[in-house]
Design a protein around this motif. Structure first.
Motif, PDB file in Angstrom:
ATOM      1  N   GLY A   1       6.619  12.556  -1.203  1.00  0.00           N
ATOM      2  CA  GLY A   1       6.697  12.710  -2.656  1.00  0.00           C
ATOM      3  C   GLY A   1       6.151  11.519  -3.437  1.00  0.00           C
ATOM      4  O   GLY A   1       6.296  11.460  -4.654  1.00  0.00           O
ATOM      5  N   GLY A   2       5.548  10.570  -2.745  1.00  0.00           N
ATOM      6  CA  GLY A   2       5.106   9.361  -3.445  1.00  0.00           C
ATOM      7  C   GLY A   2       3.604   9.248  -3.607  1.00  0.00           C
ATOM      8  O   GLY A   2       3.057   8.136  -3.700  1.00  0.00           O
ATOM      9  N   GLN A   3       2.929  10.394  -3.671  1.00  0.00           N
ATOM     10  CA  GLN A   3       1.460  10.370  -3.613  1.00  0.00           C
ATOM     11  C   GLN A   3       0.788   9.634  -4.774  1.00  0.00           C
ATOM     12  O   GLN A   3      -0.112   8.837  -4.580  1.00  0.00           O
TER      13      GLN A   3
ATOM     14  N   ARG B   1      18.950  16.859   4.037  1.00  0.00           N
ATOM     15  CA  ARG B   1      19.280  17.486   5.314  1.00  0.00           C
ATOM     16  C   ARG B   1      19.770  18.921   5.118  1.00  0.00           C
ATOM     17  O   ARG B   1      19.849  19.698   6.058  1.00  0.00           O
ATOM     18  N   ALA B   2      20.097  19.263   3.859  1.00  0.00           N
ATOM     19  CA  ALA B   2      20.555  20.624   3.590  1.00  0.00           C
ATOM     20  C   ALA B   2      19.388  21.606   3.511  1.00  0.00           C
ATOM     21  O   ALA B   2      19.575  22.813   3.616  1.00  0.00           O
ATOM     22  N   ASP B   3      18.164  21.050   3.296  1.00  0.00           N
ATOM     23  CA  ASP B   3      17.002  21.929   3.152  1.00  0.00           C
ATOM     24  C   ASP B   3      16.465  22.368   4.510  1.00  0.00           C
ATOM     25  O   ASP B   3      16.765  21.771   5.540  1.00  0.00           O
ATOM     26  N   GLU B   4      15.623  23.391   4.458  1.00  0.00           N
ATOM     27  CA  GLU B   4      14.945  23.858   5.670  1.00  0.00           C
ATOM     28  C   GLU B   4      13.922  22.810   6.125  1.00  0.00           C
ATOM     29  O   GLU B   4      13.484  21.981   5.327  1.00  0.00           O
ATOM     30  N   PHE B   5      13.542  22.887   7.381  1.00  0.00           N
ATOM     31  CA  PHE B   5      12.473  22.025   7.876  1.00  0.00           C
ATOM     32  C   PHE B   5      11.167  22.368   7.173  1.00  0.00           C
ATOM     33  O   PHE B   5      10.911  23.541   6.890  1.00  0.00           O
ATOM     34  N   ALA B   6      10.358  21.343   6.927  1.00  0.00           N
ATOM     35  CA  ALA B   6       9.019  21.611   6.394  1.00  0.00           C
ATOM     36  C   ALA B   6       8.167  22.133   7.549  1.00  0.00           C
ATOM     37  O   ALA B   6       8.228  21.603   8.657  1.00  0.00           O
ATOM     38  N   VAL B   7       7.392  23.161   7.282  1.00  0.00           N
ATOM     39  CA  VAL B   7       6.509  23.682   8.321  1.00  0.00           C
ATOM     40  C   VAL B   7       5.102  23.144   8.073  1.00  0.00           C
ATOM     41  O   VAL B   7       4.503  23.408   7.040  1.00  0.00           O
ATOM     42  N   VAL B   8       4.629  22.324   9.030  1.00  0.00           N
ATOM     43  CA  VAL B   8       3.286  21.771   8.908  1.00  0.00           C
ATOM     44  C   VAL B   8       2.454  22.318  10.055  1.00  0.00           C
ATOM     45  O   VAL B   8       2.743  22.038  11.225  1.00  0.00           O
ATOM     46  N   LYS B   9       1.434  23.086   9.716  1.00  0.00           N
ATOM     47  CA  LYS B   9       0.616  23.704  10.770  1.00  0.00           C
ATOM     48  C   LYS B   9      -0.243  22.634  11.459  1.00  0.00           C
ATOM     49  O   LYS B   9      -0.948  21.882  10.787  1.00  0.00           O
ATOM     50  N   PRO B  10      -0.185  22.573  12.813  1.00  0.00           N
ATOM     51  CA  PRO B  10      -0.954  21.548  13.536  1.00  0.00           C
ATOM     52  C   PRO B  10      -2.452  21.626  13.255  1.00  0.00           C
ATOM     53  O   PRO B  10      -3.138  20.617  13.308  1.00  0.00           O
TER      54      PRO B  10
ATOM     55  N   ALA C   1       0.838  -1.209   0.000  1.00  0.00           N
ATOM     56  CA  ALA C   1       0.000   0.000   0.000  1.00  0.00           C
ATOM     57  C   ALA C   1       0.869   1.253   0.000  1.00  0.00           C
ATOM     58  O   ALA C   1       0.362   2.351   0.211  1.00  0.00           O
ATOM     59  N   ARG C   2       2.160   1.087  -0.250  1.00  0.00           N
ATOM     60  CA  ARG C   2       3.125   2.204  -0.244  1.00  0.00           C
ATOM     61  C   ARG C   2       3.080   2.929   1.094  1.00  0.00           C
ATOM     62  O   ARG C   2       2.926   4.151   1.144  1.00  0.00           O
ATOM     63  N   GLY C   3       3.222   2.142   2.140  1.00  0.00           N
ATOM     64  CA  GLY C   3       3.202   2.712   3.486  1.00  0.00           C
ATOM     65  C   GLY C   3       4.534   3.325   3.893  1.00  0.00           C
ATOM     66  O   GLY C   3       4.718   3.692   5.046  1.00  0.00           O
ATOM     67  N   GLN C   4       5.476   3.435   2.940  1.00  0.00           N
ATOM     68  CA  GLN C   4       6.770   4.037   3.273  1.00  0.00           C
ATOM     69  C   GLN C   4       6.752   5.531   2.952  1.00  0.00           C
ATOM     70  O   GLN C   4       6.188   5.945   1.959  1.00  0.00           O
ATOM     71  N   PHE C   5       7.407   6.298   3.798  1.00  0.00           N
ATOM     72  CA  PHE C   5       7.545   7.735   3.555  1.00  0.00           C
ATOM     73  C   PHE C   5       8.526   7.946   2.405  1.00  0.00           C
ATOM     74  O   PHE C   5       9.581   7.322   2.361  1.00  0.00           O
ATOM     75  N   THR C   6       8.147   8.796   1.458  1.00  0.00           N
ATOM     76  CA  THR C   6       9.035   9.105   0.336  1.00  0.00           C
ATOM     77  C   THR C   6       9.545  10.531   0.505  1.00  0.00           C
ATOM     78  O   THR C   6       8.796  11.488   0.284  1.00  0.00           O
ATOM     79  N   PRO C   7      10.782  10.699   0.935  1.00  0.00           N
ATOM     80  CA  PRO C   7      11.266  12.053   1.228  1.00  0.00           C
ATOM     81  C   PRO C   7      11.404  12.913  -0.027  1.00  0.00           C
ATOM     82  O   PRO C   7      11.637  12.397  -1.119  1.00  0.00           O
ATOM     83  N   THR C   8      11.217  14.225   0.173  1.00  0.00           N
ATOM     84  CA  THR C   8      11.384  15.153  -0.943  1.00  0.00           C
ATOM     85  C   THR C   8      12.484  16.179  -0.644  1.00  0.00           C
ATOM     86  O   THR C   8      12.821  16.983  -1.477  1.00  0.00           O
ATOM     87  N   ARG C   9      13.014  16.134   0.574  1.00  0.00           N
ATOM     88  CA  ARG C   9      14.044  17.106   0.946  1.00  0.00           C
ATOM     89  C   ARG C   9      15.297  16.394   1.421  1.00  0.00           C
ATOM     90  O   ARG C   9      15.252  15.214   1.768  1.00  0.00           O
TER      91      ARG C   9
END
Lengths: 241, 113
Positions: free
Chosen positions: A185-187, A124-133, A114-122
């Motif tokens: 990134g694996g949507q 460690r050189a990139d900024e943190f992703a900001v996800v609003k709670p 079911a593609r339950g793995q996280f597919t990174p798009t960034r």
């Protein structure tokens, strides 16, 4: 048999095994896992069962108790015993290894399908992703994220019983939490993986998963979210193969 | 193809269910209303003959029932009878065309002038 004793029928052997009865002393605040542990330590050391944390975190001790799948470490005997009797069997919808141990490989393999793995798009050189709670996506992910992978929903699911290829509530719930992860990134590949003939559209909304989930999650809700999300495949005519 | 096809069938199943909810409600209300004046074939036909609105309504009803029932049968055949998908697909098309054909014939019979 004394009144303060439990009659416990425990599954022994593989798929062609049978129930064996034990008498276990009744204790205050006794859990089903306490009962199984008592049998293994005091009555029959050959009994095979699986557990680790004993506090409802690890998801390894789920078994079928009086006909329904439950996490045994946090299921009190008071709540499930009928007339001082318990019947304990391995989880349904999974092959039996021995006694109370079910083979969970297929269950977890389906998380990967079911593609339950996280597919990174960034990086460690990139900024943190900001996800609003308070964002809708984050709240959708939060609603399903506490799954401990115990397999109770999978064992309770009628559709898994009818269709062995069906990905099952836990894997689809995982896919839905990732479908709401703005960093993933694996949507597209994920939506195609969960929209196949063994995916979210096979769910009949019988809700046994939601009824029995020990973490009170609603895989049914996650699956209906996936159904809506996969509409894009139809509307945009995306084939993905 | 599988993902797109299953998603598409699901949409058709859902959409036809919504249509059926509407059509069945209208159908039942009409029955209750019509029976008050005594039920006879002549009375029914006097209402439907040459009436384009009833023809359109019942054509939609037949179409929704044929789509909804046949997709459901496909699932039942796969899950309960263990049929292969290709065989279940054949059953679906057979049931859909049968229901649509018989239904269309019935609609024509009651609305033709």
């Amino acid at each position: 048999m004394e009144v303060n004793e439990l009659r416990v029928n425990v599954w022994r052997g593989g798929a062609d095994g049978r129930f064996q009865q034990f008498a276990v002393p009744r204790r205050a605040s006794q859990t089903v896992l306490d009962v199984v542990t008592y049998i293994q330590r005091r009555l029959d050391p050959t009994l095979a069962y699986r557990f680790a944390c004993r506090v409802g975190m690890c998801g390894s001790c789920a078994m079928t108790v009086n006909g329904a799948p439950r996490w045994t470490c946090r299921t009190h005997v008071d709540r499930v015993a009928r007339d001082g009797a318990l019947e304990i069997a391995p989880l349904a919808n999974m092959p039996v290894v021995r006694d109370l141990v079910a083979d969970m490989r297929e269950f977890f393999d389906k998380w990967a399908k079911a593609r339950g793995q996280f597919t990174p798009t960034r990086t460690r050189a990139d900024e943190f992703a900001v996800v609003k709670p308070a964002s809708r996506q984050r709240m959708e992910a939060d609603a399903g994220i506490e799954c401990i992978g115990c397999g109770v929903c999978y064992a309770a699911c009628d559709v898994v019983k009818w269709n062995r290829d069906y990905l099952g509530p836990a894997a689809l719930n995982r896919a839905w939490t990732l479908a709401n992860d703005a960093r993933d990134g694996g949507q597209k590949a994920r939506l195609h993986a969960v929209a196949g003939d063994a995916g979210c559209h096979s769910c009949h909304t019988t809700m046994s998963c939601t009824e029995l989930c020990p973490k009170k999650l609603s895989p049914t809700r996650s699956i209906s979210g996936l159904k809506r999300a996969t509409l894009a495949i139809v509307l945009r005519g995306e084939d993905g193969e | 193809m599988s993902a797109r096809r299953e998603a598409r069938l699901w949409v058709v199943q859902r959409a036809s269910a919504a249509l059926l909810a509407f059509c069945v409600a209208v159908h039942l209300v009409t029955i209750v209303y019509a029976v008050r004046g005594g039920l006879s074939a002549a009375e029914v036909l006097s209402r439907t003959r040459g009436n384009f609105a009833w023809m359109a309504f019942y054509a939609l009803f037949v179409f929704a029932a044929a789509a909804h029932g046949s997709i459901g049968l496909r699932t039942v055949a796969m899950e309960w009878l263990g049929w292969k998908k290709s065989t279940a697909d054949l059953l679906m098309w057979f049931a859909a065309s049968g229901l649509a054909g018989l239904g269309a014939q019935a609609v024509y019979a009651v609305v033709r002038p």
